[in-house]
Each structure stands twice: as structure tokens, then as C-alpha cells.
Enzyme design. Sequence first.
Site, PDB file in Angstrom:
ATOM      1  N   LYS A 490       0.844  -1.198   0.000  1.00 49.17           N
ATOM      2  CA  LYS A 490       0.000   0.000   0.000  1.00 49.17           C
ATOM      3  C   LYS A 490       0.880   1.249   0.000  1.00 49.17           C
ATOM      4  O   LYS A 490       2.078   1.164   0.294  1.00 49.17           O
ATOM      5  CB  LYS A 490      -0.890  -0.018   1.256  1.00 49.17           C
ATOM      6  CG  LYS A 490      -0.071  -0.076   2.544  1.00 49.17           C
ATOM      7  CD  LYS A 490      -0.919  -0.441   3.747  1.00 49.17           C
ATOM      8  CE  LYS A 490      -0.062  -0.432   4.994  1.00 49.17           C
ATOM      9  NZ  LYS A 490      -0.711  -1.076   6.125  1.00 49.17           N
ATOM     10  N   TYR A 718      14.553  31.763   5.232  1.00 54.68           N
ATOM     11  CA  TYR A 718      13.357  32.504   5.642  1.00 54.68           C
ATOM     12  C   TYR A 718      13.376  32.834   7.133  1.00 54.68           C
ATOM     13  O   TYR A 718      13.853  32.036   7.937  1.00 54.68           O
ATOM     14  CB  TYR A 718      12.109  31.658   5.371  1.00 54.68           C
ATOM     15  CG  TYR A 718      11.704  31.610   3.915  1.00 54.68           C
ATOM     16  CD1 TYR A 718      11.386  32.772   3.215  1.00 54.68           C
ATOM     17  CD2 TYR A 718      11.615  30.389   3.254  1.00 54.68           C
ATOM     18  CE1 TYR A 718      10.994  32.717   1.886  1.00 54.68           C
ATOM     19  CE2 TYR A 718      11.220  30.325   1.928  1.00 54.68           C
ATOM     20  CZ  TYR A 718      10.915  31.490   1.239  1.00 54.68           C
ATOM     21  OH  TYR A 718      10.528  31.424  -0.054  1.00 54.68           O
TER      22      TYR A 718
HETATM   23  C1  LIG Z   1       0.016  -1.853   6.868  1.00 53.56           C
HETATM   24  C2  LIG Z   1      -0.551  -3.048   7.474  1.00 53.56           C
HETATM   25  C3  LIG Z   1       0.269  -4.136   7.821  1.00 53.56           C
HETATM   26  C4  LIG Z   1       1.759  -4.103   7.732  1.00 53.56           C
HETATM   27  O1  LIG Z   1       2.282  -3.509   8.878  1.00 53.56           O
HETATM   28  P1  LIG Z   1       3.855  -3.317   9.118  1.00 53.56           P
HETATM   29  O2  LIG Z   1       3.974  -2.789  10.469  1.00 53.56           O
HETATM   30  O3  LIG Z   1       4.308  -2.356   8.078  1.00 53.56           O
HETATM   31  O4  LIG Z   1       4.453  -4.659   8.924  1.00 53.56           O
HETATM   32  C5  LIG Z   1      -0.350  -5.280   8.283  1.00 53.56           C
HETATM   33  N1  LIG Z   1      -1.692  -5.348   8.421  1.00 53.56           N
HETATM   34  C6  LIG Z   1      -2.501  -4.318   8.133  1.00 53.56           C
HETATM   35  C7  LIG Z   1      -3.948  -4.471   8.302  1.00 53.56           C
HETATM   36  C8  LIG Z   1      -1.966  -3.131   7.656  1.00 53.56           C
HETATM   37  O5  LIG Z   1      -2.758  -2.102   7.360  1.00 53.56           O
END
Ligand SMILES: *Cc1c(COP(=O)(O)O)cnc(C)c1O
Length: 823
Positions: A490, A718
Amino acid sequence: MDVGFKPQAAHLLTDSRQVSFPEQSIFFAIQGEHHDGHAFLQDLYQMGVREFVVEEAAWTDARKAETVHWTDAKIWVVPSAIRAMQKLVAEKRRTFNIPVLGIAGSNGKTIVKEWLVQLMSPGQRIVASPKSYNSQIGVPLSVWNMGKEHTLGIFEAGISKAHEMEYLQPVMQPTVGIFTNIGPAHDDGFRSRKQKITEKLRLFTKVKKLIYRKDYKDIDEEISLILRPVNPFLETITWGTTKSGAAIQVAFQILKDKTIISLKGKSGNFSFETGFRDEASLENLTHCIVFMLDFGVNAAQIQERILSLKPVSMRLELKEGINHCYLIDDAYNNDMQGLSMALNFLSQQEQRQKKAIILSDVLQTGQTPAELYNLVSKLLTEKSINRLIGIGPQISSQAQLFDIPEQQFFPDTDAFLKEFAFNTLTDSLVLVKGARPFSFEKIVHRIQQKAHGTVLEINLDALVHNLNFYRAKISSGPGHQNTKIMAMVKAFAYGSGSSEVASLLQFHRVDYLGVAYADEGVALRQNGITLPIMVMNATVPAFDLLWEHQLEPEIYSRRILTDWVDYIRKKNDPENTPLVHIKLDTGMHRLGFVKDDYDWLIGQLRENPSIKVASIFSHLVGADEGVHNAFSKNQYEQFMEGATLLEEILGYTTIKHILNSAGIVRFPEYHLDMVRLGIGLYGVEATGQEQYALQSVGTLKTIVSQIKYLASGETVGYSRSGHVSHDSAIATLAIGYADGYDRGLGNGIGQVSVNGTLCPTIGNVCMDMTMIDVTGANVEEGDEVVVFGKEMPITDLARRIQTIPYEILTGIGDRVKRVFYKE
Ligand SMILES: *Cc1c(COP(=O)(O)O)cnc(C)c1O
């Protein structure tokens, strides 16, 4: 020594995904920690492989039964496939009588090898290890290429634990050795540094000559103590810069525009010029010079050749190109083996359908042009190349041998650059593969998309290393050898580039991918990803997309389930209905069904058997921290209770999963049927306990746009918030908060690495630029700066602004080019 088998095949195959000439390959089914070659026997047979070496322990009745009808195949059953391959190669090696240089040591092996291949090429036909093929498998694969035409072999050997070198020595049988150096690092595989040296020395038990640097006292000692007694006629050729009693006294004189290397020894005094100035390069180069002098190359030739040496870059880079193309930049060398490896990398990429290659003459072979280009032509056809652009007199003269749908030939690189219609190169994956004299970097420069100075480099090998770390963890969990992996890609694969990362993960056979939104899943499908994909935030307007692209929604609430049921009822096509994933809320209180929903949920599942459930899952709120252990345990128990109940109603078992990266490390007992791996893949071990075992994947780099010298009392940026308290050198970097360099990192909170020196920011971070204090650092305008990476860990950067690495990774701006590479 009898190998016990006589294969017909000309090619050794150890990776089922890298088949080039199946009918002429023998497959060695190797059982590794994360991988079992025996699982691919059927596939390979289908492709046309007919010779197999399998291992006794894996040769089960079921496997035998699967292969009984293979009457046209040969199968040899051995205790260890790796050892069998090594013996086979050792036997072949013994039939050759040419000088073979073996290189061992902690650092510099690959560079010394690559340089010597360049330096010795005039006048010698060389067989050498490709890239850094120096392992138990890499060495035999390299030595197997030795042929009648060769006059010199140059191979490297690397080991990670005791006793490994004993197997590599007979495979390589070096006649001359170079021991490059020994690193101070403590290695897990060895009891001590001393043992590390003596184990590496086993490569040299039969060499006639050994070249090494006598400044390394402990190497020198072990050679006298351990190597001499087993190799009493050994001639050592030692060099050194200190008063170490070396046979050749070496001095490096570093001048403004060049370095002079002078050597003083029995066979004369020499001095050479080079552009290199760093200690490591000078050491590597001196090893090469000493080898060449001993080999009989005269000093004038050595001087001429070392002036044209270039730093070794063996990275295979994947970049965005013009006209919506992707570019694989391998403009470094071009022999048959390198070509075949680059083509394998090309065929792993799913981003574009059309595959083109820009290919120079293939160098360093003893075959006739007709034989050689016949082989090249077969290889290109086998890898389904749609377009060939051949550059060079030799490949052009063999044009009639190629049968590629679209093909063109040019006599040289300049002619190509002048005459080629670049607008015809669109929507393709383009492999640029050229031998050094063809200067293909000019072509790369022409067809790559220009970056604005800030790039995020993604090390694909490190990503695979990290994947394997977690694979090893789950295969050692109690009773769950078959735990699957869902890789979370994602948010643009945590900022790293979704389709490229997903493509790699698909190649390395993860089981599932997870994305947040339907659009992310669609983009993956459009880039050739065929793995099952779970979509966490599915909404009604996206259902058509889910259906069309076979993406599997997470079902987390009464509302979304009702909508889904309505939708699939209207579609009324059970065959094509995507599977779903049911999310239970056991304490996160984000998405998911809570206990009160279970009765309703059960009713729905009973009434609607067309809902097909792939998995049931939940998410731990505090997997990374011990203080939450009791809560985690409670979440797990609630989850198992809920999942068991639902499975009873469904009447079939589903994939159950609850762990993220941190959970995989901390809760082996909860691995279940699948784990959801996220941040760990990208190099951050979220619990901090085993950070050392992961490799950093992303390196964010930018450049110095300008340097100014400011007097004490002036201000920078700035709001005049950067105060210059003494005369300072201030550099402006081409990165700002729009690129993801957080504004909180201004005013000295952040530091970047400039040629090895950490320099603090000064003043406020601007949208596109940031100023740093480089007083005392060795820096020039145009230099590269590391914002995060090995030199400046992302965890450290995150801590400085009280956030977590996730936020920094996913905050890197779209305009920052992603460059992918393999070592
Ligand atoms: C993003 C996510 C993960 C992965 O988590 P990490 O800490 O990056 O390993 C696992 N399960 C769900 C539901 C997530 O949204």
C-alpha cells in the site's frame, strides 16, 4: 573422485526461474533455507528440461510417483545437489591447464577481479566470474564456463562460515592467488577473525604463488603458520606501504590531480599514475599491478591500461525512460553470461508488454561471429524480445541470423544517436546492454528521464534479503511450516514504487499482496501483476473495478457486507465473484466486525453462500512492544474464537492471519496460516531487536546546488532563523519539504551525509531547497548528499522529529525519481 553421473547438458541450472536453454540444461534441485528446488521439477520438465539431480532426503514417494512417466528424462539421486554440482565442475576444471587466479578476502574481490579482466583483456581470452558470483553455487557456475578457447581464468570466492572454502578449492583449482584484505567485522559464521583468515586461506592450499599485502600482520602470520605447512613450495609475493618487510615496497603519493604509485623491489623500480585517490581503490589497484608485473606485462602497457580504468559499477539499474518506457541500464560489459543474466532480469519485469534491447557487439569470446550471434539470436527469441537495435560492426554483419519482429542495426553508437527515431521507442521495457568501448552511457543519458537532482534509490537485492529474513522466521515458527506471506504494498509500496516492488515480490513468489485502495490494485494489474490482491478500503463505487480486475475486498462492517451482497446478487456470476477477506476488530477499533456483530454476520454468511471467504483476519495494536503483550494475547484469543466460529458456519477452512512485521518477530506462536509483511521488507525492523539482520533498501539522495561562504553574524533562509555564529561554508541542497524532507528537520535538527561527514541543516527548510552547514567538510558544488540510507539511518531521522519511519518513507514526494538497482 567419481561424480557418478555423466550429463549431456551444456548448461547448469540451479534457479527454476532462470531457464534459457531448457533442452540443454541440467537442473540441480537445491534445498535451501527458504527455497526448495524440488517444488519446480514438474514446471521444468514441461519447459523441456530432461536432466535432473535431486536430493535423497527430498526424494519422497510422492515425488517419485509424479515423475514415473518421464521415460525420456534422467534423474540422479544424490545426498546433496550442491556437492554433486561442485564435483561435476571440479572434474571438468581438471581437464584444463591454463593459469587460474583465485581471489579471496573480505573486501575488493569483485573490483580486483573486474579490473584485472579489463587490464588483462588485450592479449588474453579470459573466463571470469560474472558480477560477484562467489558462493558455493556461484563459483561452480562460473568455472563451468571454462572452454578450450580460454587462456586465463579469474574467479573470486567468498565464504560466510567455516569449512565452505574446502569445497570451492577443488572447483576452482587456482594456480595463483590474491588475498585482498581482512575486514574487522565480526562475522556470525566464524569464531574469530583469525579463524576467518585461516578458512579463507584454504582456497590457496595448492597455488604456486600468492599475492598479499604484508601490512596486514594477522594475514601474514596465518600464512606462515597455517598455509605454509600444507603448501611448502608456495612462493609469496608480498607488498606493503609500511616497514613490514614486504618484498615490494609501495608508496602512494597523492597529488592535486593524480596519484603516483611507486613500487620498489628485486625485479626493479616502477612508478605508475592513476586518477584514483582513495585508500581502497589504491590497494585494489596495487594488487592488480603486482599481479600484472609478475605475469610479465611490461610497465608501459600497465601504465597505459590503468589510465583507462573506471570505477566498477555492476549495478543493473531500472529507471523511468522517455515515452513511457522503462529502462534497464547495464551499459557496463557485454559477454554472453552477462547478457543472459540481464535478459533474465528483463523477463522478470512485468511493467510493460513490449521488450526491446539495444545491444552492442558481444566481446571476449573465442567463437566465430556466426556461432556467437546464432546463440545470441536464439537467446533473444527465447526471451520474447520484440525489438532489437544492434550496434557495432560485428553484430551488424550477422544481421541475417536474427529473427526479431522489429530489428535495426547501426555501425556505432554515434550513428545510432544521430539517425535513430527516438519517438518510435514507446511503452517498452528497454534493456541497454553494451560493452564498455561502445560508451552506451551516452544512450542511457539520451533515453532516461531526467531527474531534478533528488532520487530515491531502491536496492532490490536488499529487499529480497529482507523478505528471506522473514521467510526464515516463519518457517521456524512452531508447527506452521506452510505460513504464507501477504506483502503489504500500500501507499506506493511504502514510498518505494508499487509496480517495481510488486513485480519483484511476484517473482520471488510471495502468496498475496495487500493494498489500501482499489486504484492501487488496478495499477498493479495494469503492470502485469497476477498475484491475488487484498484491498483494505473497498467502497461501493469501486466494486466494478474490483470485479473487473479480480481484486479481493476486505469486508469490515455491516454496511459494506450488505452492499457487497447486493452487488454480487445483481452480477449473478458465481464463477467470477472475487473472494473476500473478513476483518475482525479485536481491539484496534479501526475497521472490523466486533463481537456484537457476529450473530448478524453468521446469518448473512448462512444466507449467502455466494460470498466466498478467502481469509479471516485481525490486527494487533501493539505487536512491537512488550508492555502490550497481555493485550496482544487477548486479541489473539478473541480472534481465534471468532474465526473458529465463522469457519464452522462456512463449512470450510480459511486463511487466518493476525501479524504484521513486528508481530512476526515477537510472536512466532501466532504465525498461523499467513502473515502480513510491511515495513520490514523495506528495511526497518519495527521492534528494533533485530535491525542488524535487515539491509537498508531505500537511499534518498540529493545534490549540492551551491556553496556560499558566510561571515559570522549573517543569517540563512526565511525568517532569518539560521544564525551563522562563526565564518562558515553553507551549502544549498536540491531537496525541500515538497520532496518529503520534513520542515521539522530544519535549524540543525536534521543532518545529512556529505562525502562521509554528517552536516546539520541551518535555517528553515524551504519547499524545494534546504541549507546545510558544510564548514570543514570536503565538498564541492554538484556533489551527492545522502539524506537517509546506510550513513544516516531512517530510524534516526524519524526519531529526530518524533515520528516513525513509515511516515518518512510514505511522505517522499512524487517528483522524486525512483531508481531501482541490483548489485
Ligand atoms: C500496513 C498493514 C500491515 C503491515 O504492517 P507493518 O507494520 O508495516 O508490517 C499489516 N496489516 C494491516 C492491516 C496493515 O494495514
